[in-house]
Enzyme design. Structure first.
Site, PDB file in Angstrom:
ATOM      1  N   THR A  98       0.835  -1.216   0.000  1.00 43.92           N
ATOM      2  CA  THR A  98       0.000   0.000   0.000  1.00 43.92           C
ATOM      3  C   THR A  98       0.864   1.257   0.000  1.00 43.92           C
ATOM      4  O   THR A  98       0.591   2.207  -0.740  1.00 43.92           O
ATOM      5  CB  THR A  98      -0.906   0.045   1.243  1.00 43.92           C
ATOM      6  OG1 THR A  98      -1.781  -1.069   1.233  1.00 43.92           O
ATOM      7  CG2 THR A  98      -1.735   1.323   1.270  1.00 43.92           C
ATOM      8  N   HIS A 107      -8.624  -7.074   2.220  1.00 46.68           N
ATOM      9  CA  HIS A 107      -7.179  -7.248   2.451  1.00 46.68           C
ATOM     10  C   HIS A 107      -6.925  -8.688   2.869  1.00 46.68           C
ATOM     11  O   HIS A 107      -7.700  -9.260   3.640  1.00 46.68           O
ATOM     12  CB  HIS A 107      -6.720  -6.267   3.547  1.00 46.68           C
ATOM     13  CG  HIS A 107      -5.228  -6.214   3.744  1.00 46.68           C
ATOM     14  ND1 HIS A 107      -4.499  -7.278   4.239  1.00 46.68           N
ATOM     15  CD2 HIS A 107      -4.346  -5.226   3.508  1.00 46.68           C
ATOM     16  CE1 HIS A 107      -3.224  -6.943   4.290  1.00 46.68           C
ATOM     17  NE2 HIS A 107      -3.093  -5.709   3.859  1.00 46.68           N
ATOM     18  N   ASP A 138      -4.455  -0.796  -5.456  1.00 45.66           N
ATOM     19  CA  ASP A 138      -3.086  -0.518  -4.992  1.00 45.66           C
ATOM     20  C   ASP A 138      -2.071  -1.587  -5.391  1.00 45.66           C
ATOM     21  O   ASP A 138      -0.937  -1.289  -5.733  1.00 45.66           O
ATOM     22  CB  ASP A 138      -3.031  -0.231  -3.474  1.00 45.66           C
ATOM     23  CG  ASP A 138      -3.434  -1.391  -2.587  1.00 45.66           C
ATOM     24  OD1 ASP A 138      -4.122  -2.315  -3.055  1.00 45.66           O
ATOM     25  OD2 ASP A 138      -3.064  -1.360  -1.382  1.00 45.66           O
ATOM     26  N   HIS A 139      -2.471  -2.865  -5.332  1.00 45.35           N
ATOM     27  CA  HIS A 139      -1.528  -3.951  -5.661  1.00 45.35           C
ATOM     28  C   HIS A 139      -2.313  -5.245  -5.785  1.00 45.35           C
ATOM     29  O   HIS A 139      -3.520  -5.265  -5.542  1.00 45.35           O
ATOM     30  CB  HIS A 139      -0.430  -4.081  -4.595  1.00 45.35           C
ATOM     31  CG  HIS A 139      -0.963  -4.132  -3.187  1.00 45.35           C
ATOM     32  ND1 HIS A 139      -1.635  -5.219  -2.686  1.00 45.35           N
ATOM     33  CD2 HIS A 139      -0.952  -3.194  -2.197  1.00 45.35           C
ATOM     34  CE1 HIS A 139      -2.008  -4.964  -1.434  1.00 45.35           C
ATOM     35  NE2 HIS A 139      -1.609  -3.736  -1.114  1.00 45.35           N
TER      36      HIS A 139
HETATM   37  C1  GP9 Z   1      -2.687  -0.786   6.688  1.00 41.94           C
HETATM   38  C2  GP9 Z   1      -3.006  -0.948   5.263  1.00 41.94           C
HETATM   39  C3  GP9 Z   1      -2.529  -2.249   4.683  1.00 41.94           C
HETATM   40  O1  GP9 Z   1      -2.889   0.469   7.219  1.00 41.94           O
HETATM   41  O2  GP9 Z   1      -2.696   0.170   4.500  1.00 41.94           O
HETATM   42  O3  GP9 Z   1      -1.370  -2.138   3.974  1.00 41.94           O
HETATM   43  P1  GP9 Z   1      -0.805  -3.323   3.050  1.00 41.94           P
HETATM   44  O4  GP9 Z   1      -0.647  -4.526   3.926  1.00 41.94           O
HETATM   45  O5  GP9 Z   1      -1.810  -3.579   1.977  1.00 41.94           O
HETATM   46  O6  GP9 Z   1       0.465  -2.784   2.531  1.00 41.94           O
HETATM   47 MN    MN Z   2      -2.686  -2.618   0.308  1.00 43.94          MN
END
Ligand code: GP9
Ligand code: MN
Length: 427
Positions: free
Chosen positions: A84, A200, A259-260
């Site tokens: 992220t 997530h 984001d990914h």
């Molecule tokens: C946590 C969130 C997750 O605040 O942004 O980040 P990631 O694990 O996807 O890098």
């Molecule tokens: Mn993320």
């Protein structure tokens, strides 16, 4: 040292793409609502599971041109271990993330000339990030000061009761709901970044929030991936309805991005079952597509735009939409709407993707036939060198903190991180 920045400046200026008149300045002074789709890969768009659309709302934005969006279906994430945080960095600075670790953490005190600061200085924008997690994850409460982010709305702004929280933080529906009044109170024009979280890994969802049955591969993360994607889609529809009701929708630039990846190549067996094809290394690279869609008030949506682009290209695109020439700044990407857009997409590992061919783990592929190209052309090899050079220059900027030595223009005022403080005293 400072002579290095000259080399970088020469490189990025030579890559620069002139703005497209149909877009340049068309969004000047409009609020920008930037919506982060956590772990969302483009294969979900229009995907059907058990004969049902997984993300009907996002699909409607893509397929109904009257909604005014342009959807880039060949847009790729370019993140590495910073996940992220890499996506945030790349899209707000047009620098690449680092090959190891997270620049947000290791380069959190650098000098930046980032999008929020530029927008504030050039056009008086206020910037805010909204995220239902603690402020220090990914070192956000430090690096945001250096990016010039004015307001940071993190967990203390939200009701984090146990029934509203899952996995990393606040569930997306209460997140958007509670963000609305905060957003409405922001000084306009604003640049607001709404960062979702429920979709997530490992894609946990409460029974009452699941409105589509899981997939049935036996790989739990893959099976639940569709359920949390559906939940995210529903939360987005709710947010859009609230934005419309508040009057913010019509006059704002709305930008949505992934984001990914969400499903790593540890899950290839389950993914091949889902997609009905083998997950080769080329296929895996192709799966790194994430959505990018944008609506600019008063500008007709293009429907689907097939330009090859990546997160690195977002900042120059937005600057041009606001009518700010990207040429002044050190940016590795190019405007996605420009005739002169550079349509190769570097990956952080040195591979790349173009419309016709790709370089994945040192092997060239023909994108159409999916065959290995045994004898790459000079053009293909030169592009490989360009990509490596570009990544190396970007690394030099971050590792040497080289933007210290760069002055974009006469009016530019360097960011003073002590001007920013996110330790609010809430009542
Ligand atoms: C946590 C969130 C997750 O605040 O942004 O980040 P990631 O694990 O996807 O890098
Ligand atoms: Mn993320």
């Amino acid at each position: 040292d400072s002579s290095d920045i000259t080399e970088v400046d020469n490189y990025t200026k030579s890559k620069y793409a002139e703005p497209n008149e149909a877009y340049f300045g068309k969004g000047e002074g409009k609020n920008i609502i930037k919506i982060h789709l956590e772990s969302f890969q483009s294969f979900l768009i229009d995907f059907e599971l058990h004969g049902e659309e997984v993300t009907p709302f996002l699909n409607s934005l893509v397929n109904d041109q009257n909604q005014g969006f342009t959807y880039f279906d060949n847009f790729f994430h370019q993140t590495e271990q910073g996940k992220t945080a890499d996506a945030e960095l790349i899209m707000d600075t047009s620098l690449y993330g680092l090959p190891q670790g997270s620049a947000f953490v290791t380069r959190g005190k650098n000098t930046y000339q980032a999008l929020p600061a530029i927008m504030e200085q050039e056009q008086g924008y206020t910037s805010g990030v909204f995220h239902g997690d603690g402020k220090s994850f990914w070192n956000r409460d430090e690096v945001y000061k250096h990016l010039g982010i004015n307001d940071f709305y993190y967990d203390i702004f939200y009701d984090m009761s146990p029934d509203r929280v899952i996995n990393y933080g606040l569930k997306d529906k209460p997140f958007f709901e509670e963000s609305m009044p905060l957003l409405e109170e922001m000084e306009q024009p604003f640049y607001a970044h709404m960062m979702t979280l429920t979709h997530h890994h490992p894609y946990l969802i409460d029974e009452e929030d699941a409105t589509i049955a899981p997939a049935e591969t036996g790989d739990g993360s893959v099976d639940r991936y569709f359920q949390t994607a559906r939940y995210l889609d529903e939360s987005l529809e709710q947010f859009f309805n609230d934005l419309k009701e508040s009057g913010l929708y019509e006059d704002s630039i709305i930008m949505i991005y992934g984001d990914h990846y969400g499903i790593s190549d540890n899950h290839n067996r389950a993914m091949s079952e889902i997609l009905g094809e083998e997950i080769t290394s080329l296929k895996n690279a192709e799966l790194q597509r994430v959505p990018f869609m944008i609506k600019v008030p008063g500008v007709e949506g293009q429907g689907t735009n097939h330009t090859y682009s990546g997160q690195i290209d977002v900042m120059p695109t937005l600057l041009h939409i606001l009518g700010i020439d990207a040429r002044d700044y050190i940016l590795f990407g190019t405007d996605m709407f420009s005739e002169d857009h550079k349509d190769y997409v570097p990956f952080r590992n040195g591979g790349y993707m173009t419309e016709e061919y790709s370089l994945v783990n040192g092997i060239y592929y023909d994108n159409e036939t999916k065959e290995v190209i045994e004898e790459p052309t000079e053009e293909m090899e030169e592009l490989s060198e360009t990509v490596l050079h570009e990544l190396e220059l970007s690394d030099r900027v971050l590792n040497g903190d080289l933007l210290r030595y760069y002055t974009p223009n006469d009016e530019w005022e360097p960011i003073d991180p002590t001007d920013y403080d996110y330790n609010y005293k809430l009542e």
